[in-house]
Design a protein around this motif. Structure first.
Motif, PDB file in Angstrom:
ATOM      1  N   PHE A  61      36.251  32.524  43.277  1.00  0.00           N
ATOM      2  CA  PHE A  61      37.521  32.395  43.987  1.00  0.00           C
ATOM      3  C   PHE A  61      37.726  30.967  44.507  1.00  0.00           C
ATOM      4  O   PHE A  61      38.832  30.432  44.459  1.00  0.00           O
ATOM      5  N   ALA A  62      36.669  30.351  45.001  1.00  0.00           N
ATOM      6  CA  ALA A  62      36.763  28.974  45.502  1.00  0.00           C
ATOM      7  C   ALA A  62      37.088  28.002  44.367  1.00  0.00           C
ATOM      8  O   ALA A  62      37.902  27.082  44.540  1.00  0.00           O
ATOM      9  N   VAL A  63      36.470  28.193  43.216  1.00  0.00           N
ATOM     10  CA  VAL A  63      36.746  27.326  42.064  1.00  0.00           C
ATOM     11  C   VAL A  63      38.194  27.490  41.606  1.00  0.00           C
ATOM     12  O   VAL A  63      38.891  26.503  41.352  1.00  0.00           O
ATOM     13  N   VAL A  64      38.663  28.721  41.527  1.00  0.00           N
ATOM     14  CA  VAL A  64      40.057  28.967  41.143  1.00  0.00           C
ATOM     15  C   VAL A  64      40.988  28.267  42.125  1.00  0.00           C
ATOM     16  O   VAL A  64      41.937  27.577  41.728  1.00  0.00           O
ATOM     17  N   SER A  65      40.724  28.408  43.403  1.00  0.00           N
ATOM     18  CA  SER A  65      41.548  27.767  44.419  1.00  0.00           C
ATOM     19  C   SER A  65      41.546  26.250  44.244  1.00  0.00           C
ATOM     20  O   SER A  65      42.600  25.604  44.279  1.00  0.00           O
ATOM     21  N   GLY A  66      40.376  25.690  44.057  1.00  0.00           N
ATOM     22  CA  GLY A  66      40.275  24.241  43.878  1.00  0.00           C
ATOM     23  C   GLY A  66      41.020  23.750  42.650  1.00  0.00           C
ATOM     24  O   GLY A  66      41.709  22.721  42.692  1.00  0.00           O
ATOM     25  N   LEU A  67      40.898  24.479  41.551  1.00  0.00           N
ATOM     26  CA  LEU A  67      41.609  24.095  40.329  1.00  0.00           C
ATOM     27  C   LEU A  67      43.121  24.124  40.532  1.00  0.00           C
ATOM     28  O   LEU A  67      43.848  23.239  40.055  1.00  0.00           O
ATOM     29  N   LEU A  68      43.592  25.129  41.247  1.00  0.00           N
ATOM     30  CA  LEU A  68      45.031  25.225  41.495  1.00  0.00           C
ATOM     31  C   LEU A  68      45.526  24.118  42.428  1.00  0.00           C
ATOM     32  O   LEU A  68      46.613  23.582  42.241  1.00  0.00           O
ATOM     33  N   VAL A  69      44.707  23.772  43.411  1.00  0.00           N
ATOM     34  CA  VAL A  69      45.076  22.662  44.299  1.00  0.00           C
ATOM     35  C   VAL A  69      45.166  21.375  43.491  1.00  0.00           C
ATOM     36  O   VAL A  69      46.129  20.591  43.639  1.00  0.00           O
ATOM     37  N   MET A  70      44.196  21.138  42.619  1.00  0.00           N
ATOM     38  CA  MET A  70      44.229  19.929  41.795  1.00  0.00           C
ATOM     39  C   MET A  70      45.458  19.911  40.891  1.00  0.00           C
ATOM     40  O   MET A  70      46.071  18.870  40.683  1.00  0.00           O
ATOM     41  N   THR A  71      45.825  21.071  40.370  1.00  0.00           N
ATOM     42  CA  THR A  71      47.005  21.162  39.500  1.00  0.00           C
ATOM     43  C   THR A  71      48.272  20.909  40.299  1.00  0.00           C
ATOM     44  O   THR A  71      49.194  20.226  39.833  1.00  0.00           O
ATOM     45  N   ALA A  72      48.338  21.426  41.524  1.00  0.00           N
ATOM     46  CA  ALA A  72      49.534  21.296  42.347  1.00  0.00           C
ATOM     47  C   ALA A  72      49.787  19.860  42.775  1.00  0.00           C
ATOM     48  O   ALA A  72      50.952  19.470  42.945  1.00  0.00           O
ATOM     49  N   ILE A  73      48.740  19.085  42.971  1.00  0.00           N
ATOM     50  CA  ILE A  73      48.926  17.717  43.468  1.00  0.00           C
ATOM     51  C   ILE A  73      49.186  16.716  42.340  1.00  0.00           C
ATOM     52  O   ILE A  73      49.452  15.557  42.597  1.00  0.00           O
ATOM     53  N   ARG A  74      49.122  17.159  41.110  1.00  0.00           N
ATOM     54  CA  ARG A  74      49.383  16.246  39.982  1.00  0.00           C
ATOM     55  C   ARG A  74      50.828  16.100  39.713  1.00  0.00           C
ATOM     56  O   ARG A  74      51.676  16.827  39.894  1.00  0.00           O
TER      57      ARG A  74
END
Length: 124
Positions: free
Chosen positions: A111-124
Protein backbone atom coordinates in the motif's frame (compact mmCIF):
# COMPACT_ATOMS: atom_id res chain seq x y z
CA UNK A 1 -25.31 16.44 -11.37
CA UNK A 2 -23.22 18.09 -8.65
CA UNK A 3 -25.96 17.57 -6.06
CA UNK A 4 -26.08 13.86 -6.90
CA UNK A 5 -22.31 13.56 -6.46
CA UNK A 6 -22.53 15.31 -3.08
CA UNK A 7 -25.40 13.05 -2.04
CA UNK A 8 -23.53 9.92 -3.08
CA UNK A 9 -20.41 11.10 -1.23
CA UNK A 10 -22.44 11.82 1.91
CA UNK A 11 -23.96 8.35 1.78
CA UNK A 12 -20.52 6.78 1.41
CA UNK A 13 -19.23 8.74 4.39
CA UNK A 14 -22.23 7.66 6.43
CA UNK A 15 -21.97 3.99 5.50
CA UNK A 16 -18.24 4.07 6.19
CA UNK A 17 -18.70 5.39 9.72
CA UNK A 18 -21.60 3.06 10.46
CA UNK A 19 -19.70 0.07 9.03
CA UNK A 20 -16.68 0.68 11.26
CA UNK A 21 -18.66 1.41 14.42
CA UNK A 22 -21.25 -1.33 14.13
CA UNK A 23 -18.72 -3.83 12.82
CA UNK A 24 -16.54 -3.31 15.90
CA UNK A 25 -19.46 -3.31 18.29
CA UNK A 26 -21.50 -6.22 16.99
CA UNK A 27 -19.25 -8.40 14.86
CA UNK A 28 -15.54 -8.08 15.57
CA UNK A 29 -15.64 -7.89 19.36
CA UNK A 30 -17.99 -10.88 19.53
CA UNK A 31 -15.88 -12.80 17.04
CA UNK A 32 -12.70 -12.13 18.99
CA UNK A 33 -14.21 -13.60 22.16
CA UNK A 34 -14.22 -17.03 20.52
CA UNK A 35 -11.54 -19.44 21.61
CA UNK A 36 -11.17 -21.18 18.26
CA UNK A 37 -9.60 -18.44 16.12
CA UNK A 38 -6.62 -19.56 14.03
CA UNK A 39 -3.32 -19.12 15.83
CA UNK A 40 -0.77 -17.62 13.49
CA UNK A 41 2.74 -16.69 14.68
CA UNK A 42 2.04 -18.50 17.95
CA UNK A 43 -1.21 -16.85 19.03
CA UNK A 44 -4.54 -15.55 17.76
CA UNK A 45 -3.28 -11.96 18.14
CA UNK A 46 -2.12 -11.74 14.50
CA UNK A 47 -5.45 -13.12 13.30
CA UNK A 48 -7.39 -10.58 15.38
CA UNK A 49 -5.25 -7.68 14.20
CA UNK A 50 -5.51 -8.78 10.56
CA UNK A 51 -9.29 -9.12 10.71
CA UNK A 52 -9.59 -5.73 12.40
CA UNK A 53 -7.49 -3.82 9.87
CA UNK A 54 -9.09 -5.65 6.94
CA UNK A 55 -12.53 -4.68 8.24
CA UNK A 56 -11.61 -1.02 8.60
CA UNK A 57 -9.76 -0.87 5.24
CA UNK A 58 -13.18 -1.22 3.64
CA UNK A 59 -14.37 1.88 5.46
CA UNK A 60 -11.25 3.81 4.43
CA UNK A 61 -11.79 2.75 0.81
CA UNK A 62 -15.36 4.06 0.94
CA UNK A 63 -14.10 7.36 2.35
CA UNK A 64 -11.62 7.50 -0.52
CA UNK A 65 -14.44 6.94 -3.01
CA UNK A 66 -16.42 9.73 -1.32
CA UNK A 67 -13.42 12.05 -1.72
CA UNK A 68 -13.19 11.10 -5.41
CA UNK A 69 -16.85 11.99 -5.90
CA UNK A 70 -16.36 15.32 -4.14
CA UNK A 71 -13.38 16.03 -6.39
CA UNK A 72 -15.46 15.23 -9.46
CA UNK A 73 -18.09 17.70 -8.25
CA UNK A 74 -15.51 20.44 -7.87
CA UNK A 75 -15.15 23.07 -10.61
CA UNK A 76 -11.38 22.96 -9.98
CA UNK A 77 -11.25 19.23 -10.74
CA UNK A 78 -8.02 17.91 -12.25
CA UNK A 79 -6.73 14.39 -12.89
CA UNK A 80 -3.92 15.17 -10.44
CA UNK A 81 -6.56 15.59 -7.72
CA UNK A 82 -7.74 12.05 -8.34
CA UNK A 83 -4.21 10.71 -8.09
CA UNK A 84 -3.64 12.60 -4.85
CA UNK A 85 -6.86 11.30 -3.30
CA UNK A 86 -6.08 7.72 -4.29
CA UNK A 87 -2.52 8.15 -2.97
CA UNK A 88 -3.86 9.46 0.34
CA UNK A 89 -6.34 6.59 0.55
CA UNK A 90 -3.59 4.02 0.09
CA UNK A 91 -1.31 5.87 2.51
CA UNK A 92 -4.07 5.46 5.11
CA UNK A 93 -4.37 1.79 4.15
CA UNK A 94 -0.63 1.39 4.69
CA UNK A 95 -0.69 3.20 8.02
CA UNK A 96 -3.63 1.21 9.36
CA UNK A 97 -2.14 -2.11 8.25
CA UNK A 98 1.27 -1.21 9.69
CA UNK A 99 -0.07 -0.11 13.05
CA UNK A 100 -2.71 -2.77 13.61
CA UNK A 101 -0.54 -5.66 12.41
CA UNK A 102 2.54 -4.23 14.11
CA UNK A 103 4.27 -4.57 10.76
CA UNK A 104 3.73 -8.33 10.54
CA UNK A 105 1.23 -8.18 7.68
CA UNK A 106 3.21 -7.11 4.64
CA UNK A 107 0.27 -5.45 2.91
CA UNK A 108 1.34 -2.15 4.47
CA UNK A 109 4.44 -2.18 2.30
CA UNK A 110 2.48 -2.73 -0.91
CA UNK A 111 0.00 0.00 0.00
CA UNK A 112 2.85 2.41 0.80
CA UNK A 113 4.54 1.70 -2.55
CA UNK A 114 1.28 2.24 -4.43
CA UNK A 115 0.77 5.52 -2.60
CA UNK A 116 4.31 6.65 -3.36
CA UNK A 117 4.01 5.78 -7.04
CA UNK A 118 0.78 7.74 -7.31
CA UNK A 119 2.30 10.75 -5.56
CA UNK A 120 5.22 10.68 -8.00
CA UNK A 121 2.79 10.45 -10.92
CA UNK A 122 0.67 13.33 -9.59
CA UNK A 123 3.59 15.73 -9.24
CA UNK A 124 4.85 15.18 -12.80
Amino acid sequence: MTFLLYLAAALLILVSLVHSYLGERFILIRLFKRDNLPQLFGSSDFTIRTLRFAWHLTSIAWLGFAALLLALASPEFTPAMLLQIIAATFALHALLALILSRGKHWSWLLFAVVSGLLVMTAIR
